[in-house]
Design an enzyme around this catalytic site. Structure first.
Site, PDB file in Angstrom:
ATOM      1  N   GLY A   1       1.252  -2.944   4.288  1.00  0.00           N
ATOM      2  CA  GLY A   1       1.385  -2.222   5.561  1.00  0.00           C
ATOM      3  C   GLY A   1       2.767  -2.210   6.165  1.00  0.00           C
ATOM      4  O   GLY A   1       3.192  -1.217   6.742  1.00  0.00           O
ATOM      5  N   GLU A   2       3.474  -3.324   6.053  1.00  0.00           N
ATOM      6  CA  GLU A   2       4.764  -3.402   6.717  1.00  0.00           C
ATOM      7  C   GLU A   2       5.928  -3.143   5.770  1.00  0.00           C
ATOM      8  O   GLU A   2       7.076  -3.087   6.191  1.00  0.00           O
ATOM      9  CB  GLU A   2       4.911  -4.768   7.402  1.00  0.00           C
ATOM     10  CG  GLU A   2       3.962  -4.866   8.583  1.00  0.00           C
ATOM     11  CD  GLU A   2       3.885  -6.244   9.186  1.00  0.00           C
ATOM     12  OE1 GLU A   2       4.648  -6.503  10.115  1.00  0.00           O
ATOM     13  OE2 GLU A   2       3.046  -7.046   8.746  1.00  0.00           O
TER      14      GLU A   2
ATOM     15  N   ARG B   1      -0.941  -5.221  -6.939  1.00  0.00           N
ATOM     16  CA  ARG B   1      -2.109  -4.399  -7.242  1.00  0.00           C
ATOM     17  C   ARG B   1      -2.570  -3.676  -5.987  1.00  0.00           C
ATOM     18  O   ARG B   1      -2.636  -4.275  -4.900  1.00  0.00           O
ATOM     19  CB  ARG B   1      -3.226  -5.311  -7.733  1.00  0.00           C
ATOM     20  CG  ARG B   1      -4.512  -4.589  -8.043  1.00  0.00           C
ATOM     21  CD  ARG B   1      -5.630  -5.592  -8.306  1.00  0.00           C
ATOM     22  NE  ARG B   1      -6.837  -4.930  -8.762  1.00  0.00           N
ATOM     23  CZ  ARG B   1      -8.016  -5.529  -8.836  1.00  0.00           C
ATOM     24  NH1 ARG B   1      -8.127  -6.802  -8.522  1.00  0.00           N
ATOM     25  NH2 ARG B   1      -9.064  -4.865  -9.246  1.00  0.00           N
TER      26      ARG B   1
END
Ligand SMILES: Cc1cc2nc3c(=O)[nH]c(=O)nc-3n(C[C@H](O)[C@H](O)[C@H](O)COP(=O)(O)OP(=O)(O)OC[C@H]3O[C@@H](n4cnc5c(N)ncnc54)[C@H](O)[C@@H]3O)c2cc1C
Ligand code: SF4
Ligand code: FES
Ligand code: FES
Lengths: 764, 327, 158
Positions: free
Chosen positions: A730-731, A654
């Site tokens: 993010g990664e 999500r």
């Protein structure tokens, strides 16, 4: 203290809810120059420190002549190992107890070029800089081993905990009808956030204030406290905005200790700014890696065995592991598997973490290798991935919590137009441009550490969220406001978020892409508790406007409280607070399991990574997934590669705010384009210097290098992975970009480049 | 950075007499001077700001050619309609250099005098050996990281690349550097490293560049600048070529051709052998290809820069074909 | 302290007098002496664009400009682009709307550069914007959104 509020209206009302595309609430400060980054404070009496680094990579400092520097106008002190205030060694980030030896941030024994030797502190930055150039160091130099390409570095030594094996990989490989084996290499890569590192250290008695860009306020504060033998509470670290970190601002550094020592010795606030060239050696980036991958398969392309041998560079004095088997072991269903890893000590600064440490180079290996296999057996690179699709975690033998990779392949291929690919290499061309299509998948684990947050309902109806967690551009300020607004039932404009200050409730490291999930979870829990208390107050307080309704619950919507019994009359939260005479309602909550709620474990949870759960802890294996489809254009004469088109489909579960998640994904993709085509630390093998230690020579992409990027979210909420259903963001997106580009370059040119970056000389 | 005193020159004469003083440097855009001062390569005691001098930033183009004041900014010259019309390669070389900000600061005079990007040259603290900085101290690059270093015009003393783009175009079109009254053809203005790599140009102490002139020519009118690099922008050339062509009346036989190379040589490089091989010839892909190979006659690589010997002729070839299509 | 000179600077329409050594860059003068920290230091070597300001209306790098050099010239920084409390500059609004930044550290430089890019007439196409915004590095990788923001702001400004 930085307070970010949402007063400015940005977007529709629905954008304020979780999942809405609310513009960053810290945006107005950033676009007007008002955002106060850590290094932008000037406490009264502040002086400037500049570090002197070793110019040799191996040997010993024999003498330091500081006389010229000391005589320079404005110079207050020149710190060397001989006169620096002694400090203690601190607990490391894993929680391992420290050895009882002093910590010496300025070195006498030299193990890499760029090691800190001395520091000059002067009244002005210009004076300190000029005087630092006057410090004369005499060395006794020994021949360095500059990289693992130097044969003298040998094979290094094995790291047993990296070994992953099942079935009989060697035997299965030996009899496999199709076998391919190749070596894949990635060079040293650097984080280079645009805000360089540094800090301001300020002592008042035995209270230490640090303005330092930090991805981990509590972890770093603990280190400073232990270095100087002061209570944790005596350290105040402020990091309201961070100009990018990508893994490089999570741990305390030697220069941090130097600045704090200098400030204590001089009893003046000291600002120490690392220069851009020093950002290549004051801390490490991603180590150089190499992997040999042997694939055994049927003639149809079904994998029978993977044998994976790998190594990464580490420093002479410490262990840095870039887990190179992390993607290899989970991407494909394979009955026989063996992965082992060595580390090879060389004369470098200890490597650090750079966006998706492990997964990123690991994916470069396996995602190129599977592409090679596809060409070997003559099937479509997308089909071979579907053929070997892992229906469960082949290593942990657990079901995936969610793995929307098949959906990602489908959505990405459709949007990209993969079907238009002409199967053979060098078969698509426009004038001087060879065109190639490439695909590669990526993944990043869901890491979980319990979180904590304070949510306050103030008398004027404002909701305040507070945490020492940080925002370096991931959007923490914004999504926490959305979380609190939704949980309590108020417009997002009434939420104020305070972050990046060690005096606020604790937070674990903003690393491993875990912060958004654990912080939204903690804020959600705290906000619900505050809401419950508010409702209880409204129901029970004699002065409450709802007192007479005899209701057993109330609803809150848009900041208005009402009773299901009398939906018509609603009362603003501020009015309820006023009538009941309450100044504030506070809920401090954490998501620690019962057995970790004691004081020591609570502290350990936020100041070490020892409580972080692995992605396979529990009943499921939990990861984010992605796939990248790339079109490259390679100049047939010049060998220059340009990414001309790219579509990525990603499953991060999500999304709390798609607008911000898409930005992070694109940021990762762009860093991946840089990794594929440009980025490489060039080491002088004779002396261990990183020769391109600046932004003009260590090339990161410019705007002109980046085409329009399309990102497609295929995730669904995964509440095994986190309280509110998100997975890593993010990664994730950098993982798989470089192999997708390498695969596309092969398709365009017929040349397989297995060592990054893909520079023009490898193609002409 | 070492401290210095700052003077603003009120006139060219004042600037010249100041420039004759020891340890004094003229400050134009400052994008080379301050950069190298921060590296510790430049350590002037006096800096003489010439940017406020009047009349030295004129850009004029007439039938004779272009007349560009030394203080004209790169961005203004690049955008000048008359330069664009008469010397497109000059405009292209300029707008593909550095960044928009730097081009707004940097002057044409300063641009010619920019210095090599050799990483060893730029780091005196770590690398005492550099013949360009300290004559006789040795060369750290010869056996080091030298991917960007020159393959043409090198010597045993120095292999540093002259990095500028503009000069590659200027050398193609026989520009003249005016040092006040003294006029030096650009090819003579820049010196080969030989045994004296610290001497980069023919300017004497107490001289300054006042103007650059470029004679008008049909070749310059039909010219182009092609720059190849790893990154799309904000980077120096791996190899570049300025090419201008004039055809005979038949529109296919080359009457005049000018070729300047950037990014591959120790000074702005005129590829005369290629010019000679093509003058009088018809532009045909095979002819152009074989002639272009002459661009790297005598080239010497030092390992990391070997690819430039392969790349440079291809850049020349493409630029010739492109400029041929313009003429 | 040695060798200080007193200089008068006009920054964001305001006169400032300060005593600095001649070697002090405009960037350090802004950040360390005038507490105008909106202008960022990313490299101090002319290689990133974070320090972009306007001098006499044109974008330049303040890290390679001496403070003394701009005496008598008008300097505009991000703080002077729009008045506090007043409406944002169209480029600022566009950056917010298109999420043209993440960490925000390159952002003031990007915005100052974008304003110039549009004024110079270099926002004619996406490719032109990309080239003329390439002097500003963004490690967070906001480039595609920067292009969108500049494109949209250019429409508003024309
Ligand atoms: C990050 C970066 C990227 C760059 N990329 C490129 C590129 O891609 N291509 C390219 O071609 N260039 C590039 N450059 C170099 C740039 O073009 C030069 O720095 C600039 O042109 C120098 O001009 P200036 O006016 O700033 O010179 P200054 O720095 O002011 O002066 C340079 C030198 O010339 C002397 N000088 C200046 N004017 C005169 C004069 N009239 N007479 C006598 N002496 C004088 C000065 O004393 C000094 O020694 C780049 C520079 C940087 C910092
Ligand atoms: S190549 Fe020239 S500039 Fe570079 S180190 Fe050698 S002598 Fe110095
Ligand atoms: S700080 Fe000026 S360009 Fe980087
Ligand atoms: S927004 Fe972080 S560097 Fe651009």
């Amino acid at each position: 203290m930085t307070i970010v509020d949402t007063k400015m209206k940005r977007g529709d009302a629905s954008d304020g809810l979780l999942g809405g595309r609310l513009a960053r609430i810290d945006g107005p400060a950033k676009i007007t120059g008002a955002a106060d980054y850590a290094m932008e404070h000037s406490p009264e009496g502040m002086v400037y420190a500049v570090i002197v680094d070793s110019t040799i990579a191996s040997g010993r400092v024999v003498a330091i002549d500081t006389s010229a520097a000391e005589a320079y106008p404005g110079v207050l002190v020149v710190l060397t190992p001989d006169n620096a205030l002694p400090i203690k060694t601190a607990t490391d980030w894993t929680g391992a107890p420290p050895p009882a030896v002093p910590y010496e941030p300025l070195a006498r024994e030299i193990t890499f070029a760029g090691q800190h030797i001395a520091a000059v502190i002067a009244e002005t930055f210009e004076q300190a800089t000029a005087a630092a150039a006057l410090v004369k160091v005499t060395y006794e130099e020994t021949a360095p081993i500059s990289s693992f390409d130097d044969p003298r570095s040998g094979e290094g030594y094995p790291i047993d905990m990296m070994t992953k094996e099942w079935g009989d990989a060697d035997a299965a490989l030996a009899i496999a009808p199709v076998r391919i084996e190749q070596e894949y290499k990635t060079p040293r890569e650097y984080n280079v956030p645009i805000e360089p590192h540094g800090l301001i250290a300020h002592w008042e008695g035995d209270m230490l204030t640090l303005w330092e860009p930090s991805q981990w306020i509590d972890g770093m504060s603990r280190t400073y406290a232990e270095w100087f033998s002061i209570p944790f509470e005596n350290v105040r670290m402020l990091s309201p905005y961070i100009g990018g970190g990508f893994g490089s601002k999570a741990l305390p550094t030697r220069y941090g200790a130097v600045a704090a020592i200098a400030a204590k010795m001089l009893d003046r606030p000291v600002k120490l700014a690392i220069t851009r060239p020093q950002t290549f050696t004051a801390f490490g980036g991603r180590p150089a890696t190499r992997q040999t991958i042997a694939l055994g398969a049927t003639r149809e392309g079904k994998l029978l065995s993977i044998v994976h041998r790998s190594a990464n560079e580490t420093s002479m004095d410490d262990v840095a592991i870039e887990p190179l088997g992390s993607v290899t072991s989970i991407m494909y269903a394979v009955p026989n598997f063996s992965s082992r890893q060595n580390i090879v000590p060389v004369n470098t600064v200890k490597p650090g973490a750079l966006r998706a440490p492990g997964e990123n180079p690991s994916a470069f290996g396996i995602e190129c290798a599977i592409d090679e296999l596809a060409y070997e057996v003559g099937i479509d690179p997308l089909d071979i991935r579907l053929l070997n699709y892992a229906e469960e975690d082949p290593h942990a033998k657990k079901p995936w919590s969610t793995r929307r990779l098949r959906e990602a392949y489908a959505a990405g291929a459709e949007a990209f137009g993969w079907a238009k690919r002409s199967p053979s290499v060098r078969s698509m061309r426009e004038g001087k441009q060879l065109i190639g299509y490439g695909v590669a998948a990526g993944t990043y684990p869901v890491r979980r550490t319990p979180g904590e947050a304070m949510v306050r309902i103030l008398s004027n109806g404002t909701i305040e969220v507070a945490s020492s967690g940080i925002d370096m551009g991931q959007g923490t300020y914004t999504i926490l406001a959305q979380t609190a607004a939704e949980a309590i039932g108020v417009p997002v404009e009434t939420v104020v978020v305070k972050l990046g200050d060690s005096s606020l409730p604790r937070a674990p490291v903003a690393g491993g892409s875990q912060l958004a999930n654990l912080m939204t979870g903690a804020v959600h829990v705290a906000a619900l508790a505050a809401r419950d208390e508010l409702i209880g107050l409204a129901i029970n307080d004699p002065n409450s406007p709802f007192r007479d309704l005899q209701a057993n619950t109330l609803t809150i919507e848009g900041g208005q409280m009402s009773s299901p019994r009398d939906a018509g009359s609603s009362v603003a939260i501020a009015e309820v607070m006023r009538r009941t005479g309450r100044n504030s309602i506070e809920a401090l909550r954490n998501t620690l399991p019962e057995n970790l709620r004691n004081k020591d474990d609570h502290f350990r949870n936020f100041t070490t990574i020892s409580t972080m759960l692995s992605p396979t802890e529990g009943d499921y294996s939990m990861h984010s997934w992605c796939v990248h489809f790339v079109e490259v254009r390679v100049d047939v004469d010049f060998g220059t590669v340009r990414v001309s088109r790219m579509v990525s489909a990603l499953d991060s579960g999500r999304l709390y705010n798609p607008k911000l998640a898409e930005s992070q994904w694109k940021g990762g993709i762009i860093m991946g384009i840089g990794q594929a085509l440009l980025e490489e630390g060039l080491v002088d093998q004779r002396n261990g210097h990183v020769m391109n230690n600046n932004l003009g020579d260590y090339l990161v992409p410019t705007n002109a290098d980046i085409p329009h990027l399309e990102v497609i979210s295929v995730g669904i909420p995964d509440t095994n992975a986190s309280i509110l259903g998100g997975k890593a963001v993010g990664e994730l997106a950098i993982v798989g970009v470089a192999p997708a580009i390498a695969n596309a370059v092969y398709h365009a040119t017929g040349i397989r480049v297995r060592d990054l970056p893909i520079t023009l000389e490898k193609l002409i | 950075m070492r401290d210095f005193s700052y003077l603003r020159a009120g006139s060219v004469d004042e600037a010249l007499s100041a420039a004759a003083m020891p340890a004094t440097m003229l400050l134009a855009g400052g994008t080379t001077l301050l950069d190298l001062a921060k590296c510790g390569v430049n350590a002037p005691e006096r800096v003489v700001d010439v940017t406020h001098l009047k009349g030295l930033d004129t850009i004029r183009v007439d039938a004779e050619g272009a007349f560009i004041g030394a203080l004209a900014k790169m961005s203004r010259v690049a955008a000048d309609p008359a330069i664009l019309a008469g010397f497109p390669a000059v405009s292209e070389a300029l707008w593909q250099a550095a960044s928009a900000q730097i081009r707004n600061m940097a002057t044409i005079g300063g641009n010619l005098l920019q210095r090599t990007r050799c990483a060893y040259f730029r780091d005196p603290a770590s690398f005492p050996a550099c013949n360009k900085r300290v004559p006789g101290s040795g060369c750290s690059a010869m056996e080091g990281v030298n991917r960007g270093h020159a393959v043409l015009g090198t010597s045993d003393a120095c292999i540093a690349t002259y990095p500028g783009d503009l000069a590659a175009a200027l050398v193609a079109f026989d520009a003249v550097v005016h040092l006040g009254e003294r006029k030096v053809p650009i090819d003579d203005f820049f010196l080969l490293p030989g045994t004296t790599p610290h001497k980069e140009h023919a300017m004497q102490p107490g001289e300054m560049i006042t103007t650059i002139t470029i004679p008008a020519s049909a070749a310059a009118r039909h010219s182009t600048y092609l720059k190849v690099r790893d990154r799309q922008s904000y980077e120096f050339a791996a190899a570049s070529a300025a090419v201008g062509i004039e055809f005979e009346a038949d529109h296919e036989t080359i009457r005049d051709i000018r070729i300047g190379l950037g990014g591959v040589a120790t000074k702005p490089w005129r590829a005369r052998a290629v010019e000679d091989a093509l003058r009088g010839k018809v532009v045909e892909p095979e002819t152009v290809k074989s002639a272009s190979r002459l661009a790297v006659e005598g080239a010497v690589a030092h390992g990391g820069n070997h690819y430039k010997i392969e790349l440079a002729p291809r850049v020349v070839e493409r630029a010739i074909l492109k400029s041929g299509a313009l003429a | 302290m040695s060798n200080q000179t007193t200089i008068n600077l006009e920054i964001n329409g305001q006169a400032h007098t300060l005593a600095v050594e001649p070697r002090v860059t405009l960037l350090d003068a802004l950040r360390d002496h005038l507490e105008l920290t909106g202008t960022k230091k990313g490299c101090d070597q002319g290689q990133c664009g974070a320090c972009t300001v306007h001098v006499d209306g044109e974008r330049v790098l303040s890290c390679l400009t001496l403070a003394v050099q701009v005496e008598g010239r008008a300097v505009t920084t991000i703080e002077g682009l729009s008045d506090p409390g007043a409406e944002l500059h169209p480029v600022q609004s566009a950056f917010l709307e298109h999420d043209a930044f993440q960490c925000g550290y390159c952002t003031p430089g990007q915005i100052m550069s974008a304003v110039s890019c549009i004024r110079e007439g270099h926002a004619g196409s996406d490719d032109e914007i990309r080239e003329y915004m390439s002097g500003n590095l963004c490690r967070c990788g906001a480039y595609p959104h920067i292009v969108e923001a500049v494109r949209e702001a250019a429409k508003v400004m024309s």
